[in-house]
Motif scaffolding. Structure first.
Motif, PDB file in Angstrom:
ATOM      1  N   LEU A 183       0.856  -1.184   0.000  1.00  0.00           N
ATOM      2  CA  LEU A 183       0.000   0.000   0.000  1.00  0.00           C
ATOM      3  C   LEU A 183       0.896   1.239   0.000  1.00  0.00           C
ATOM      4  O   LEU A 183       1.786   1.354   0.843  1.00  0.00           O
ATOM      5  N   SER A 184       0.657   2.137  -0.923  1.00  0.00           N
ATOM      6  CA  SER A 184       1.409   3.393  -0.911  1.00  0.00           C
ATOM      7  C   SER A 184       0.475   4.558  -0.615  1.00  0.00           C
ATOM      8  O   SER A 184      -0.708   4.541  -0.952  1.00  0.00           O
ATOM      9  N   GLY A 185       1.043   5.561   0.019  1.00  0.00           N
ATOM     10  CA  GLY A 185       0.347   6.807   0.297  1.00  0.00           C
ATOM     11  C   GLY A 185       1.417   7.795   0.698  1.00  0.00           C
ATOM     12  O   GLY A 185       1.730   7.918   1.882  1.00  0.00           O
ATOM     13  N   ASN A 186       1.990   8.459  -0.275  1.00  0.00           N
ATOM     14  CA  ASN A 186       3.204   9.242  -0.014  1.00  0.00           C
ATOM     15  C   ASN A 186       3.053  10.236   1.133  1.00  0.00           C
ATOM     16  O   ASN A 186       3.960  10.398   1.955  1.00  0.00           O
ATOM     17  N   SER A 187       1.901  10.903   1.223  1.00  0.00           N
ATOM     18  CA  SER A 187       1.714  11.892   2.288  1.00  0.00           C
ATOM     19  C   SER A 187       1.434  11.244   3.643  1.00  0.00           C
ATOM     20  O   SER A 187       1.529  11.908   4.678  1.00  0.00           O
ATOM     21  N   LYS A 188       1.119   9.941   3.644  1.00  0.00           N
ATOM     22  CA  LYS A 188       0.815   9.222   4.888  1.00  0.00           C
ATOM     23  C   LYS A 188       1.813   8.094   5.145  1.00  0.00           C
ATOM     24  O   LYS A 188       1.561   7.201   5.964  1.00  0.00           O
ATOM     25  N   ALA A 189       2.947   8.110   4.448  1.00  0.00           N
ATOM     26  CA  ALA A 189       3.938   7.041   4.564  1.00  0.00           C
ATOM     27  C   ALA A 189       4.359   6.838   6.009  1.00  0.00           C
ATOM     28  O   ALA A 189       4.586   7.795   6.751  1.00  0.00           O
ATOM     29  N   GLY A 190       4.449   5.580   6.410  1.00  0.00           N
ATOM     30  CA  GLY A 190       4.814   5.235   7.774  1.00  0.00           C
ATOM     31  C   GLY A 190       3.622   5.017   8.686  1.00  0.00           C
ATOM     32  O   GLY A 190       3.766   4.475   9.783  1.00  0.00           O
ATOM     33  N   GLN A 191       2.452   5.422   8.257  1.00  0.00           N
ATOM     34  CA  GLN A 191       1.247   5.226   9.058  1.00  0.00           C
ATOM     35  C   GLN A 191       0.546   3.931   8.665  1.00  0.00           C
ATOM     36  O   GLN A 191       0.722   3.408   7.562  1.00  0.00           O
ATOM     37  N   SER A 192      -0.245   3.421   9.568  1.00  0.00           N
ATOM     38  CA  SER A 192      -1.059   2.251   9.270  1.00  0.00           C
ATOM     39  C   SER A 192      -2.367   2.700   8.639  1.00  0.00           C
ATOM     40  O   SER A 192      -2.783   3.855   8.801  1.00  0.00           O
ATOM     41  N   MET A 193      -3.032   1.776   7.927  1.00  0.00           N
ATOM     42  CA  MET A 193      -4.338   2.114   7.372  1.00  0.00           C
ATOM     43  C   MET A 193      -5.340   2.399   8.484  1.00  0.00           C
ATOM     44  O   MET A 193      -6.275   3.190   8.309  1.00  0.00           O
ATOM     45  N   ALA A 194      -5.156   1.786   9.647  1.00  0.00           N
ATOM     46  CA  ALA A 194      -6.048   2.051  10.778  1.00  0.00           C
ATOM     47  C   ALA A 194      -5.947   3.507  11.228  1.00  0.00           C
ATOM     48  O   ALA A 194      -6.941   4.101  11.664  1.00  0.00           O
ATOM     49  N   GLN A 195      -4.763   4.092  11.109  1.00  0.00           N
ATOM     50  CA  GLN A 195      -4.598   5.499  11.468  1.00  0.00           C
ATOM     51  C   GLN A 195      -5.233   6.423  10.433  1.00  0.00           C
ATOM     52  O   GLN A 195      -5.831   7.444  10.783  1.00  0.00           O
ATOM     53  N   VAL A 196      -5.113   6.054   9.172  1.00  0.00           N
ATOM     54  CA  VAL A 196      -5.607   6.896   8.086  1.00  0.00           C
ATOM     55  C   VAL A 196      -7.109   6.707   7.883  1.00  0.00           C
ATOM     56  O   VAL A 196      -7.847   7.663   7.647  1.00  0.00           O
ATOM     57  N   PHE A 197      -7.561   5.463   7.993  1.00  0.00           N
ATOM     58  CA  PHE A 197      -8.975   5.121   7.830  1.00  0.00           C
ATOM     59  C   PHE A 197      -9.377   4.194   8.975  1.00  0.00           C
ATOM     60  O   PHE A 197      -9.288   2.960   8.855  1.00  0.00           O
ATOM     61  N   PRO A 198      -9.833   4.740  10.091  1.00  0.00           N
ATOM     62  CA  PRO A 198     -10.175   3.908  11.255  1.00  0.00           C
ATOM     63  C   PRO A 198     -11.217   2.832  10.970  1.00  0.00           C
ATOM     64  O   PRO A 198     -11.266   1.830  11.689  1.00  0.00           O
ATOM     65  N   HIS A 199     -12.042   3.019   9.947  1.00  0.00           N
ATOM     66  CA  HIS A 199     -13.055   1.993   9.659  1.00  0.00           C
ATOM     67  C   HIS A 199     -12.435   0.707   9.127  1.00  0.00           C
ATOM     68  O   HIS A 199     -13.114  -0.323   9.050  1.00  0.00           O
ATOM     69  N   LEU A 200     -11.141   0.726   8.793  1.00  0.00           N
ATOM     70  CA  LEU A 200     -10.453  -0.465   8.287  1.00  0.00           C
ATOM     71  C   LEU A 200      -9.522  -1.079   9.334  1.00  0.00           C
ATOM     72  O   LEU A 200      -8.710  -1.941   9.006  1.00  0.00           O
ATOM     73  N   ARG A 201      -9.641  -0.688  10.585  1.00  0.00           N
ATOM     74  CA  ARG A 201      -8.695  -1.131  11.608  1.00  0.00           C
ATOM     75  C   ARG A 201      -8.783  -2.631  11.902  1.00  0.00           C
ATOM     76  O   ARG A 201      -7.859  -3.206  12.469  1.00  0.00           O
ATOM     77  N   HIS A 202      -9.882  -3.273  11.524  1.00  0.00           N
ATOM     78  CA  HIS A 202     -10.017  -4.705  11.783  1.00  0.00           C
ATOM     79  C   HIS A 202      -9.219  -5.557  10.807  1.00  0.00           C
ATOM     80  O   HIS A 202      -9.090  -6.772  10.996  1.00  0.00           O
ATOM     81  N   LEU A 203      -8.653  -4.942   9.778  1.00  0.00           N
ATOM     82  CA  LEU A 203      -7.937  -5.685   8.745  1.00  0.00           C
ATOM     83  C   LEU A 203      -6.440  -5.709   9.018  1.00  0.00           C
ATOM     84  O   LEU A 203      -5.867  -4.749   9.516  1.00  0.00           O
ATOM     85  N   ASP A 204      -5.804  -6.824   8.664  1.00  0.00           N
ATOM     86  CA  ASP A 204      -4.352  -6.969   8.769  1.00  0.00           C
ATOM     87  C   ASP A 204      -3.741  -6.511   7.454  1.00  0.00           C
ATOM     88  O   ASP A 204      -3.746  -7.251   6.467  1.00  0.00           O
ATOM     89  N   LEU A 205      -3.233  -5.288   7.428  1.00  0.00           N
ATOM     90  CA  LEU A 205      -2.784  -4.672   6.184  1.00  0.00           C
ATOM     91  C   LEU A 205      -1.344  -4.183   6.300  1.00  0.00           C
ATOM     92  O   LEU A 205      -0.873  -3.862   7.394  1.00  0.00           O
ATOM     93  N   PRO A 206      -0.649  -4.097   5.155  1.00  0.00           N
ATOM     94  CA  PRO A 206       0.709  -3.524   5.182  1.00  0.00           C
ATOM     95  C   PRO A 206       0.668  -2.056   5.599  1.00  0.00           C
ATOM     96  O   PRO A 206      -0.319  -1.356   5.391  1.00  0.00           O
ATOM     97  N   VAL A 207       1.754  -1.593   6.167  1.00  0.00           N
ATOM     98  CA  VAL A 207       1.901  -0.183   6.516  1.00  0.00           C
ATOM     99  C   VAL A 207       2.064   0.621   5.223  1.00  0.00           C
ATOM    100  O   VAL A 207       2.689   0.177   4.258  1.00  0.00           O
TER     101      VAL A 207
END
Length: 342
Positions: free
Chosen positions: A33-57
């Motif tokens: 998963l890329s997100g240049n402006s959010k690099a280093g953050q988890s998807m749970a931090q960027v989109f809390p509704h996805l916090r139940h998923l095991d996703l790459p940083v």
């Protein structure tokens, strides 16, 4: 068989929608998963509704590796995808959600987007991603260019009618209402709650909307001669959804029969009984498109209405539908979720 996929631009709305849908897809596995402006953050931090998923940083595109990646979803801003996609490894299949490869003619791209295309060799090989009409080409493609969400909605209600010759081509009026998420997640003053709520406004009036390039390209190719429609989009104070109303000359019964026959075998497009018309709430957060046909009080005029969810059928759901074809998977896999209501 499971295929590894990466999402570039995962910190935007369409990126999050891709993650949401792929989470229940039995054959796709998110490995990057890329997100240049959010690099280093988890998807749970960027989109809390996805916090139940095991996703790459989230990472930058430059720090991503594409070894073992079968397909990339590119959900980057317009004019960014050209450079990024041209540098991806040759073994990777690509579904681009931006506008960068939708127009086949480089001159048309420059006219509508105000700058020369930076990857014309890829532009020539890209397949237009309106799944129901380019299914065979998509299945064999390396690069598929997702449609504009407004362009998809308008085409679903008009393409079969133009192809069948059952409507006049010189007096098509398309009036379209689009939800605010179609403008993306970046901060814009006119999209602030106080600016948008309790209001309703037209934009890109007078033929300046860039999706007109897609309408010109596709409708003219179908008709075998230039076709230009009159198109006015409106911004509505809603999060998701598009409602397109086309005013056309032709017999309403014939128009309804033509659309019914065209979409009879399509799993995601439902033509309502004659005289009924749809609401965006009926397709919210789904990959479905509903179409209604009503006879106008003026003889030989008809009104055709189409609705879809701009983030799903208009973008990320369409992207996964195309990816399924490109990977040899059932086209509907991961996409038969029911709409959310109310």
């Amino acid at each position: 068989m499971t295929y590894n996929v990466a999402i570039l631009g995962a910190s935007g709305y369409t990126g999050a929608e891709l993650v949401r849908i792929i989470a229940t897809h039995s054959s796709l596995n998110i490995v990057g998963l890329s997100g240049n402006s959010k690099a280093g953050q988890s998807m749970a931090q960027v989109f809390p509704h996805l916090r139940h998923l095991d996703l790459p940083v989230l990472t930058t595109i430059e720090d991503m590796t594409f070894d073992g990646v079968d397909l990339v979803f590119c959900a980057l801003p317009h004019a960014t995808s050209q450079r990024v996609i041209s540098e991806l490894p040759a073994h990777v299949k690509i579904v681009d959600l931006s506008a960068d490869f939708r127009l086949r003619d480089p001159e048309a791209y420059e006219a509508w987007y105000g700058q020369p295309h930076a990857a014309t060799e890829l532009q020539e090989s890209a397949v237009y991603g309106l799944t129901e009409f380019y299914r065979d080409e998509i299945a064999k493609a390396r690069l598929v260019a997702g449609t504009g969400c407004n362009a998809a909605t308008g085409q679903y209600i008009l393409r079969p009618l133009i192809a069948a010759g059952v409507i006049g081509l010189d007096d098509i009026i398309l009036d379209l209402k689009a939800a605010v998420s179609g403008a993306g997640r970046s901060l814009k003053e006119n999209l602030l709650h106080a600016e948008l709520s309790e209001g309703y406004s037209a934009y890109a009036v007078g033929g300046t909307h860039r999706h007109l390039g897609e309408f010109d390209q596709e409708f003219s190719a179908i008709a075998g001669r230039p076709v230009q429609i009159q198109f006015t989009p409106h911004l509505m104070p809603a999060n998701r959804g598009i409602l397109a109303t086309a005013y056309v000359s032709g017999d309403a019964a014939t128009i309804h029969q033509t659309l019914t026959a065209a979409y009879d075998a399509e799993p995601f497009i439902d033509v309502l009984p004659k005289g009924e018309y749809p609401s965006v709430k009926q397709v919210r957060a789904s990959n479905f498109c509903h179409i209604g046909v009503v006879a106008d009080r003026i003889e030989s005029r008809a009104i055709v209405i189409g609705v879809l969810d701009n983030l799903t059928k208009g973008s990320s759901g369409q992207a996964i539908q195309n990816a399924n074809l490109m990977l040899g998977l059932p086209e509907t896999e991961g996409l038969m979720m029911a709409p959310v209501y109310p």
